[in-house]
Design a protein around this motif. Structure first.
Motif, PDB file in Angstrom:
ATOM      1  N   THR A  58       0.851  -1.194   0.000  1.00  0.00           N
ATOM      2  CA  THR A  58       0.000   0.000   0.000  1.00  0.00           C
ATOM      3  C   THR A  58       0.880   1.234   0.000  1.00  0.00           C
ATOM      4  OG1 THR A  58      -1.714  -1.165   1.260  1.00  0.00           O
ATOM      5  CG2 THR A  58      -1.823   1.238   1.214  1.00  0.00           C
ATOM      6  N   LEU A  59       0.624   2.133  -0.942  1.00  0.00           N
ATOM      7  CA  LEU A  59       1.349   3.403  -1.036  1.00  0.00           C
ATOM      8  C   LEU A  59       0.355   4.535  -0.809  1.00  0.00           C
ATOM      9  CD1 LEU A  59       3.918   5.010  -1.684  1.00  0.00           C
ATOM     10  CD2 LEU A  59       3.335   4.811  -4.110  1.00  0.00           C
ATOM     11  N   ASP A  60       0.558   5.283   0.282  1.00  0.00           N
ATOM     12  CA  ASP A  60      -0.342   6.373   0.648  1.00  0.00           C
ATOM     13  C   ASP A  60       0.499   7.621   0.897  1.00  0.00           C
ATOM     14  OD1 ASP A  60      -2.366   7.996   1.501  1.00  0.00           O
ATOM     15  OD2 ASP A  60      -2.613   7.033   3.451  1.00  0.00           O
ATOM     16  N   GLY A  61       0.692   8.426  -0.161  1.00  0.00           N
ATOM     17  CA  GLY A  61       1.551   9.596  -0.029  1.00  0.00           C
ATOM     18  C   GLY A  61       2.980   9.164   0.244  1.00  0.00           C
ATOM     19  N   ARG A  62       3.522   9.602   1.368  1.00  0.00           N
ATOM     20  CA  ARG A  62       4.887   9.203   1.752  1.00  0.00           C
ATOM     21  C   ARG A  62       4.905   7.984   2.667  1.00  0.00           C
ATOM     22  NH1 ARG A  62       8.768  14.489   2.735  1.00  0.00           N
ATOM     23  NH2 ARG A  62       8.287  15.573   0.765  1.00  0.00           N
ATOM     24  N   ARG A  63       3.741   7.426   2.943  1.00  0.00           N
ATOM     25  CA  ARG A  63       3.669   6.247   3.799  1.00  0.00           C
ATOM     26  C   ARG A  63       3.496   4.999   2.946  1.00  0.00           C
ATOM     27  NH1 ARG A  63      -0.605   5.760   7.060  1.00  0.00           N
ATOM     28  NH2 ARG A  63       0.541   4.692   8.709  1.00  0.00           N
ATOM     29  N   VAL A  64       4.224   3.937   3.310  1.00  0.00           N
ATOM     30  CA  VAL A  64       4.181   2.674   2.565  1.00  0.00           C
ATOM     31  C   VAL A  64       3.979   1.541   3.555  1.00  0.00           C
ATOM     32  CG1 VAL A  64       5.377   1.135   0.960  1.00  0.00           C
ATOM     33  CG2 VAL A  64       5.761   3.607   0.837  1.00  0.00           C
ATOM     34  N   ARG A  65       3.028   0.669   3.240  1.00  0.00           N
ATOM     35  CA  ARG A  65       2.863  -0.545   4.039  1.00  0.00           C
ATOM     36  C   ARG A  65       3.590  -1.681   3.338  1.00  0.00           C
ATOM     37  NH1 ARG A  65       0.191  -5.052   3.862  1.00  0.00           N
ATOM     38  NH2 ARG A  65      -1.013  -4.379   2.053  1.00  0.00           N
ATOM     39  N   ILE A  66       4.639  -2.173   3.978  1.00  0.00           N
ATOM     40  CA  ILE A  66       5.430  -3.275   3.436  1.00  0.00           C
ATOM     41  C   ILE A  66       4.792  -4.585   3.882  1.00  0.00           C
ATOM     42  CG2 ILE A  66       7.677  -4.414   3.494  1.00  0.00           C
ATOM     43  CD1 ILE A  66       8.963  -1.716   3.814  1.00  0.00           C
ATOM     44  N   PRO A  67       4.537  -5.520   2.972  1.00  0.00           N
ATOM     45  CA  PRO A  67       3.897  -6.781   3.354  1.00  0.00           C
ATOM     46  C   PRO A  67       4.763  -7.586   4.324  1.00  0.00           C
ATOM     47  CG  PRO A  67       3.803  -6.459   0.978  1.00  0.00           C
ATOM     48  CD  PRO A  67       4.738  -5.420   1.522  1.00  0.00           C
ATOM     49  N   THR A  68       4.122  -8.227   5.262  1.00  0.00           N
ATOM     50  CA  THR A  68       4.800  -9.130   6.195  1.00  0.00           C
ATOM     51  C   THR A  68       3.980 -10.409   6.312  1.00  0.00           C
ATOM     52  OG1 THR A  68       3.659  -8.044   8.052  1.00  0.00           O
ATOM     53  CG2 THR A  68       5.888  -7.277   7.520  1.00  0.00           C
ATOM     54  N   ALA A  69       4.542 -11.394   6.996  1.00  0.00           N
ATOM     55  CA  ALA A  69       3.896 -12.695   7.121  1.00  0.00           C
ATOM     56  C   ALA A  69       2.570 -12.579   7.875  1.00  0.00           C
ATOM     57  CB  ALA A  69       4.821 -13.679   7.829  1.00  0.00           C
TER      58      ALA A  69
ATOM     59  N   TRP B  16       4.410  -0.244   8.592  1.00  0.00           N
ATOM     60  CA  TRP B  16       4.305   1.015   7.855  1.00  0.00           C
ATOM     61  C   TRP B  16       5.604   1.780   8.010  1.00  0.00           C
ATOM     62  CZ3 TRP B  16       0.385   2.821   4.755  1.00  0.00           C
ATOM     63  CH2 TRP B  16      -0.823   2.117   4.797  1.00  0.00           C
ATOM     64  N   VAL B  17       6.140   2.283   6.902  1.00  0.00           N
ATOM     65  CA  VAL B  17       7.359   3.097   6.930  1.00  0.00           C
ATOM     66  C   VAL B  17       7.074   4.399   6.189  1.00  0.00           C
ATOM     67  CG1 VAL B  17       8.912   1.116   7.087  1.00  0.00           C
ATOM     68  CG2 VAL B  17       8.239   1.970   4.835  1.00  0.00           C
ATOM     69  N   ARG B  18       7.946   5.366   6.382  1.00  0.00           N
ATOM     70  CA  ARG B  18       7.765   6.683   5.767  1.00  0.00           C
ATOM     71  C   ARG B  18       8.928   6.970   4.822  1.00  0.00           C
ATOM     72  NH1 ARG B  18       4.527  10.946   6.587  1.00  0.00           N
ATOM     73  NH2 ARG B  18       3.573   9.870   8.363  1.00  0.00           N
ATOM     74  N   LEU B  19       8.599   7.516   3.654  1.00  0.00           N
ATOM     75  CA  LEU B  19       9.603   7.900   2.671  1.00  0.00           C
ATOM     76  C   LEU B  19      10.127   9.300   2.991  1.00  0.00           C
ATOM     77  CD1 LEU B  19       7.722   6.762  -0.566  1.00  0.00           C
ATOM     78  CD2 LEU B  19       9.376   5.451   0.763  1.00  0.00           C
ATOM     79  N   THR B  20      11.374   9.578   2.600  1.00  0.00           N
ATOM     80  CA  THR B  20      11.954  10.896   2.854  1.00  0.00           C
ATOM     81  C   THR B  20      11.486  11.927   1.839  1.00  0.00           C
ATOM     82  OG1 THR B  20      13.902  10.281   1.548  1.00  0.00           O
ATOM     83  CG2 THR B  20      14.003   9.915   3.944  1.00  0.00           C
ATOM     84  N   ARG B  21      10.894  11.499   0.737  1.00  0.00           N
ATOM     85  CA  ARG B  21      10.369  12.424  -0.264  1.00  0.00           C
ATOM     86  C   ARG B  21       9.206  11.764  -1.000  1.00  0.00           C
ATOM     87  NH1 ARG B  21      12.434  11.318  -5.551  1.00  0.00           N
ATOM     88  NH2 ARG B  21      14.065   9.731  -5.557  1.00  0.00           N
ATOM     89  N   ASP B  22       8.502  12.563  -1.765  1.00  0.00           N
ATOM     90  CA  ASP B  22       7.375  12.036  -2.523  1.00  0.00           C
ATOM     91  C   ASP B  22       7.861  11.161  -3.670  1.00  0.00           C
ATOM     92  OD1 ASP B  22       5.500  13.380  -0.961  1.00  0.00           O
ATOM     93  OD2 ASP B  22       5.651  15.198  -2.187  1.00  0.00           O
TER      94      ASP B  22
ATOM     95  N   GLU C 217      -1.240   5.322  -9.307  1.00  0.00           N
ATOM     96  CA  GLU C 217      -1.811   4.301 -10.179  1.00  0.00           C
ATOM     97  C   GLU C 217      -0.803   3.738 -11.171  1.00  0.00           C
ATOM     98  OE1 GLU C 217      -2.769   8.412 -11.797  1.00  0.00           O
ATOM     99  OE2 GLU C 217      -2.855   7.355  -9.862  1.00  0.00           O
ATOM    100  N   GLN C 218       0.353   4.399 -11.351  1.00  0.00           N
ATOM    101  CA  GLN C 218       1.370   3.900 -12.268  1.00  0.00           C
ATOM    102  C   GLN C 218       2.410   3.013 -11.583  1.00  0.00           C
ATOM    103  OE1 GLN C 218       3.159   7.194 -14.349  1.00  0.00           O
ATOM    104  NE2 GLN C 218       1.284   7.721 -15.451  1.00  0.00           N
TER     105      GLN C 218
END
Length: 233
Positions: free
Chosen positions: A131-142, A149-155, A161-162
């Motif tokens: 899941t990508l929500d702005g600068r937040r990303v949910r990385i799949p786990t078991a 959930w982790v945060r990106l340093t930039r957009d 959608e791409q």
């Protein structure tokens, strides 16, 4: 697995942007745990094939065969690494093995099969698993583990959608996410296409991050140790 595109669909190219992660100590520990678990998957494949080689059996290198071996290991074998991430490691191993076999069959004896263990192995996930929500990303786990959930340093420089895949990796002790997107190929009206006879050279630097030179014109951008500025001559 990457999706199959309709041959009649508009042409696209794949572009990847590397974005650093801003994580808490707990998130950092879990991300490195995923990379180490991916390394364990890689090492297990090497170990299994080592046993088979000593018994003079055929190596286990096909993606489907490796996935069946993975499913037999049972849940929780590789800590928080989910089955999608583990299968992506198997896909990478299989591709590397068959690429080396193809080069060797073509006469390139310098090609080597993957036989080296790795402590940290990058883990990709494809569209629909993250899941990508702005600068937040949910990385799949078991299954059964807490959401990561982790945060990106930039957009991300692409529309959501791409985006087709993300890859967690470590470089220089820092955590990054490679974000790959499908970017449509630019289409120009008839008569307004780029002139292939006009070219420009781009030189990357430190004080001047980049300089562009073309016929009778040059531009440079100054940054780094001073405030960013641009000049053209």
């Amino acid at each position: 697995m990457p999706r199959r595109r309709d041959p009649a669909a508009p042409r696209v190219v794949h572009r990847t942007a590397r974005v650093a992660l801003r994580v808490t100590p707990g998130q950092r520990r879990r991300c490195f745990g995923l990379l180490r678990s991916a390394g364990d998957v890689w090492a297990c494949v090497l170990e299994v094939n080592g046993w088979r080689r000593r018994r003079r059996d055929a190596p286990l290198v096909g993606y489907q065969e490796l996935c069946r071996e993975l499913s037999g290991s049972g849940p929780g074998t590789f800590a928080e690494l989910d089955s999608v991430g583990a299968r992506s490691v198997l896909r990478r191993f299989s591709d590397a093995w068959f690429a080396a076999a193809k080069r060797r069959s073509a006469g390139d004896l310098s090609a080597r099969f993957p036989r080296r263990r790795r402590g940290l192995v990058p883990v990709p996930w494809y569209h629909g698993t993250f899941t990508l929500d702005g600068r937040r990303v949910r990385i799949p786990t078991a299954k059964g583990t807490a959401p990561l959930w982790v945060r990106l340093t930039r957009d991300v420089p692409y529309p959501v959608e791409q985006v087709r895949s993300i890859t967690l990796l470590c470089e220089g002790g820092r955590l990054f996410l490679d974000v790959t997107a499908e970017v449509p190929v630019a289409v120009y009206p008839p008569g307004r296409e780029p002139d292939p006879a006009r070219v420009a050279g781009v030189d990357m630097g430190i004080i001047h991050p980049y300089a562009v030179a073309g016929p009778g014109r040059g531009c440079w951008c100054r940054g780094g140790r001073s405030a960013p500025s641009t000049a053209c001559t």
